[in-house]
Design a protein around this motif. Structure first.
Motif, PDB file in Angstrom:
ATOM      1  N   THR A  78       0.642  -1.228  -0.211  1.00  0.00           N
ATOM      2  CA  THR A  78      -0.024  -0.199   0.298  1.00  0.00           C
ATOM      3  C   THR A  78       0.695   1.198   0.120  1.00  0.00           C
ATOM      4  O   THR A  78       0.399   2.326  -0.202  1.00  0.00           O
ATOM      5  CB  THR A  78      -0.980   0.096   1.182  1.00  0.00           C
ATOM      6  N   ARG A 107      -5.420   0.091  -4.714  1.00  0.00           N
ATOM      7  CA  ARG A 107      -4.388  -0.742  -3.786  1.00  0.00           C
ATOM      8  C   ARG A 107      -3.451  -0.058  -2.962  1.00  0.00           C
ATOM      9  O   ARG A 107      -2.757  -0.425  -2.106  1.00  0.00           O
ATOM     10  CB  ARG A 107      -3.788  -1.942  -4.669  1.00  0.00           C
ATOM     11  N   LYS A 126      -2.083   3.413  -0.736  1.00  0.00           N
ATOM     12  CA  LYS A 126      -2.528   4.474  -0.150  1.00  0.00           C
ATOM     13  C   LYS A 126      -1.592   5.658  -0.113  1.00  0.00           C
ATOM     14  O   LYS A 126      -2.016   6.830  -0.211  1.00  0.00           O
ATOM     15  CB  LYS A 126      -2.735   3.958   1.541  1.00  0.00           C
TER      16      LYS A 126
END
Length: 210
Positions: A85, A140, A142
């Motif tokens: 992430t 997917r 962050k």
């Protein structure tokens, strides 16, 4: 006026080839070639074989663009425990190694394969950008860390990427503390890189995952 040639043709040609490497001048190239003349013939043949085989044996990781065995994932993308992430964007493979040496980052990478040159008015056409854009919009990821060298070209590239990613649903950050202006990230020590990553700040004004 052409400089006089002091060595046999084969030596001069190899000196010229070594001078194309970064940080190698005429004298350094001469020392390398003259030292190699004292090697055993089989060692020279092995070196030639290794060099000749580089295009076939070394490729780019299909996931991140890092150097890898041809047709395979790199040593980072083969580690399932890495945090997928968080993606650290770097200019080249040597910067991946520099960041890994800090022992602080456990995310994944995206290797651009270069950077922008404002003086040449480059537009990013030679960089690994389509895969980065797809990654940023995949849902997917962050956070994308733009860990580029804090020199003119690196800053220009970071600004360009921040603008490119401003509407993507990710937080875009950059390392803050520890990296002096004009430095090359490839040569920073582990402690400096750790401080920079821990002190990263949000870059740009996009959606940042909201």
């Amino acid at each position: 006026m052409t400089a006089p040639q002091h060595y046999p043709d084969a030596v001069e040609e190899l000196v010229g080839a070594f001078r194309q490497l970064p940080g190698i001048g005429r004298r350094g190239a001469e020392r390398l070639v003259l030292a190699m003349l004292n090697w055993e013939p089989e060692n020279l043949r092995l070196l030639g074989k290794l060099i000749a085989g580089l295009p076939e044996s070394v490729g780019r990781c299909p996931e991140c663009g890092m150097l890898a065995n041809a047709g395979e994932l790199c040593f980072i993308c083969r580690q399932p425990a890495r945090d997928a992430t968080t993606v650290c964007v770097v200019e080249n493979a040597s910067q991946v190694i520099a960041i890994e040496s800090s022992g602080n980052f456990r995310g994944r990478y995206h290797v651009l394969g270069g950077r922008l040159s404002p003086l040449d008015a480059e537009n990013g056409s030679g960089l690994n950008l389509p895969a980065l854009i797809d990654l940023a919009n995949s849902g997917r990821v962050k956070e994308i860390i733009l860990a580029l060298s804090p020199d003119v070209e690196g800053r220009a590239t970071a600004i360009y990427l921040a603008e490119l990613l401003k509407d993507a649903p990710v937080k875009v950050t950059q390392p803050a503390l520890g990296l002096p202006a004009g430095a090359n990230l490839s040569f920073a020590d582990g402690a400096t890189i750790t401080a920079a990553l821990n002190g990263r700040t949000v870059l740009g004004g996009g959606r940042h995952g909201e």
